[in-house]
Scaffold this motif. Structure first.
Motif, PDB file in Angstrom:
ATOM      1  N   MET A 175       0.829  -1.205   0.000  1.00  0.00           N
ATOM      2  CA  MET A 175       0.000   0.000   0.000  1.00  0.00           C
ATOM      3  C   MET A 175       0.866   1.259   0.000  1.00  0.00           C
ATOM      4  SD  MET A 175      -1.041   2.535   2.369  1.00  0.00           S
ATOM      5  CE  MET A 175      -0.798   1.745   3.940  1.00  0.00           C
TER       6      MET A 175
ATOM      7  N   THR B 278       4.079   1.580  -0.631  1.00  0.00           N
ATOM      8  CA  THR B 278       4.967   1.639  -1.797  1.00  0.00           C
ATOM      9  C   THR B 278       4.230   2.192  -3.011  1.00  0.00           C
ATOM     10  OG1 THR B 278       6.295  -0.222  -0.989  1.00  0.00           O
ATOM     11  CG2 THR B 278       6.434   0.281  -3.337  1.00  0.00           C
ATOM     12  N   ASP B 279       3.002   1.727  -3.218  1.00  0.00           N
ATOM     13  CA  ASP B 279       2.208   2.212  -4.362  1.00  0.00           C
ATOM     14  C   ASP B 279       1.867   3.692  -4.210  1.00  0.00           C
ATOM     15  OD1 ASP B 279       2.290  -0.287  -5.454  1.00  0.00           O
ATOM     16  OD2 ASP B 279       0.302  -0.897  -4.742  1.00  0.00           O
ATOM     17  N   PHE B 280       1.562   4.096  -3.002  1.00  0.00           N
ATOM     18  CA  PHE B 280       1.230   5.513  -2.763  1.00  0.00           C
ATOM     19  C   PHE B 280       2.445   6.405  -3.017  1.00  0.00           C
ATOM     20  CE2 PHE B 280       0.940   9.083   0.377  1.00  0.00           C
ATOM     21  CZ  PHE B 280      -0.052   9.797  -0.282  1.00  0.00           C
TER      22      PHE B 280
ATOM     23  N   ARG C 163       4.923   5.749  -4.988  1.00  0.00           N
ATOM     24  CA  ARG C 163       5.135   5.750  -6.438  1.00  0.00           C
ATOM     25  C   ARG C 163       4.184   6.741  -7.115  1.00  0.00           C
ATOM     26  NH1 ARG C 163       4.293   0.598  -7.372  1.00  0.00           N
ATOM     27  NH2 ARG C 163       6.426   0.033  -6.821  1.00  0.00           N
ATOM     28  N   TYR C 164       2.972   6.817  -6.615  1.00  0.00           N
ATOM     29  CA  TYR C 164       1.974   7.782  -7.147  1.00  0.00           C
ATOM     30  C   TYR C 164       2.450   9.226  -6.913  1.00  0.00           C
ATOM     31  CZ  TYR C 164      -2.064  10.856  -6.420  1.00  0.00           C
ATOM     32  OH  TYR C 164      -2.933  11.926  -6.393  1.00  0.00           O
TER      33      TYR C 164
ATOM     34  N   ARG D 213       6.361   9.863   3.500  1.00  0.00           N
ATOM     35  CA  ARG D 213       6.649   8.499   3.929  1.00  0.00           C
ATOM     36  C   ARG D 213       6.893   8.441   5.433  1.00  0.00           C
ATOM     37  NH1 ARG D 213       8.719   3.641   1.983  1.00  0.00           N
ATOM     38  NH2 ARG D 213       9.000   4.409  -0.147  1.00  0.00           N
TER      39      ARG D 213
ATOM     40  N   ASP E 288       3.476  -2.022   4.286  1.00  0.00           N
ATOM     41  CA  ASP E 288       2.853  -2.528   3.057  1.00  0.00           C
ATOM     42  C   ASP E 288       1.849  -3.643   3.344  1.00  0.00           C
ATOM     43  OD1 ASP E 288       3.855  -0.963   0.914  1.00  0.00           O
ATOM     44  OD2 ASP E 288       5.822  -1.903   1.176  1.00  0.00           O
TER      45      ASP E 288
ATOM     46  N   TRP F 197      -6.241   9.144  -1.745  1.00  0.00           N
ATOM     47  CA  TRP F 197      -5.753   8.229  -2.782  1.00  0.00           C
ATOM     48  C   TRP F 197      -6.366   6.838  -2.607  1.00  0.00           C
ATOM     49  CZ3 TRP F 197      -2.461   3.907  -2.077  1.00  0.00           C
ATOM     50  CH2 TRP F 197      -1.980   3.329  -3.262  1.00  0.00           C
TER      51      TRP F 197
ATOM     52  N   THR G 260      -8.686   4.898  -5.367  1.00  0.00           N
ATOM     53  CA  THR G 260      -8.289   3.601  -5.936  1.00  0.00           C
ATOM     54  C   THR G 260      -9.229   2.469  -5.525  1.00  0.00           C
ATOM     55  OG1 THR G 260      -6.782   3.202  -4.058  1.00  0.00           O
ATOM     56  CG2 THR G 260      -5.855   4.268  -6.026  1.00  0.00           C
TER      57      THR G 260
END
Length: 301
Positions: A1, A3-5, A7-8, A24, A40, A83, A87
């Motif tokens: 979770m 990591t994806d955020f 990256r966004y 972070r 995550d 976010w 999603t």
């Protein structure tokens, strides 16, 4: 979770590395407080608004965070849950009921009336030097009309009424207002305009009131430096800027008994709330008078 955020934030929002690092850190700190070791592997649907409120209390109490720092951490969580909602990872935004902490309001700095009276007397003294007259008129207009820096820089000579007793000011959002011009300032303006004509300062089509020696409109930075130099030269302590003169204008009007809505109109505030800060200065002044005058405050029993 997480990591994806992150990256966004990096790829789509294009946040700077420092901003991403702060997001972070804030989120990982919150998740660790909840007891999650791996950010995550979090069931975000289990997190509640009450947990966020408890976390805010914990952070402000144990870490002694001020409102600004706490609001920044809350903002990181707010971005995360928006976010997650977008999603489809959560069905409700648990951050929606969370309000930002109120930041302490700093009273605007202003120049005491006794000090300002001396500055005004010096500015009113006429000179045959163009730059001297220009610089002192700049200070006088800030103090007697309460205009903003951008507003003063944008004044044209035809913005005055025919008899120079009022001034049309173009404010924020291109809103216009009319402010009165005091008699002593009117004489200063007329003298300054005569100097412009006599010394051939403006041979172009430039209509600006405040000009450089070459006949160009004075920039914001030039006006700022002029005000700062004049105030420091007259012994003003602390902040010395055009905005301080604007605050001084409003504070002195308030202390003199002017109506709050009248001050709002003169300042060009769209909301009365922005003007109400000057009532705090009046209250602070009353408290100081009370402290000095009341026998109980002076140590009486």
């Amino acid at each position: 979770m997480l990591t994806d955020f992150i990256r966004y934030l990096e790829a789509e929002r294009r946040y700077s590395p420092l901003t991403v690092r702060n997001y972070r850190r804030d989120i990982e700190g919150f998740l660790r407080w909840l007891g999650y070791d791996d950010p995550d592997r979090v069931d975000v649907k289990e997190i509640t608004t009450e947990q966020v409120r408890d976390w805010i209390l914990y952070r402000t109490d144990t870490a002694r965070l001020n409102a600004a720092s706490m609001n920044r951490e809350v903002s990181s969580l707010r971005a995360l849950f928006r976010w997650l909602l977008r999603t489809g990872a959560v069905e409700h935004d648990i951050m929606r009921p969370i309000r930002s902490l109120k930041r302490p309001q700093h009273l605007p700095a202003f120049i005491p009336e006794s000090r300002m009276s001396g500055i005004v007397r010096e500015c009113e003294t006429e000179s045959e030097q163009f730059l001297t007259e220009r610089d002192t008129l700049i200070v006088l207009l800030f103090y007697t009309c309460g205009v903003r820096l951008a507003e003063l820089a944008g004044i044209d000579r035809d913005d005055f009424s025919a008899d120079c007793t009022s001034l049309r000011v173009r404010g924020k959002g291109d809103k216009q207002r009319i402010v009165p011009v005091l008699a002593c300032v009117r004489e200063k303006i007329l003298h300054y305009l005569r100097l412009i004509e006599r010394q051939n300062i403006c041979n172009s089509t430039e209509k600006a009131l405040f000009l450089t020696w070459k006949g160009r409109r004075c920039s914001h930075s030039t006006i700022y430096r002029i005000v700062r130099r004049e105030l420091l030269r007259n012994g003003v302590q602390g902040k010395a800027s055009p905005h301080v003169l604007r605050h001084t204008f409003a504070t002195h009007l308030m202390n003199g008994g002017a109506d709050l809505r009248e001050i709002q109109e003169l300042l060009g505030h769209s909301s009365l709330k922005a003007t109400q800060v000057y009532t705090h200065n009046s209250i602070a002044r009353l408290r100081e008078t009370y402290r000095k005058a009341h026998p109980r405050e002076k140590g009486g029993k």
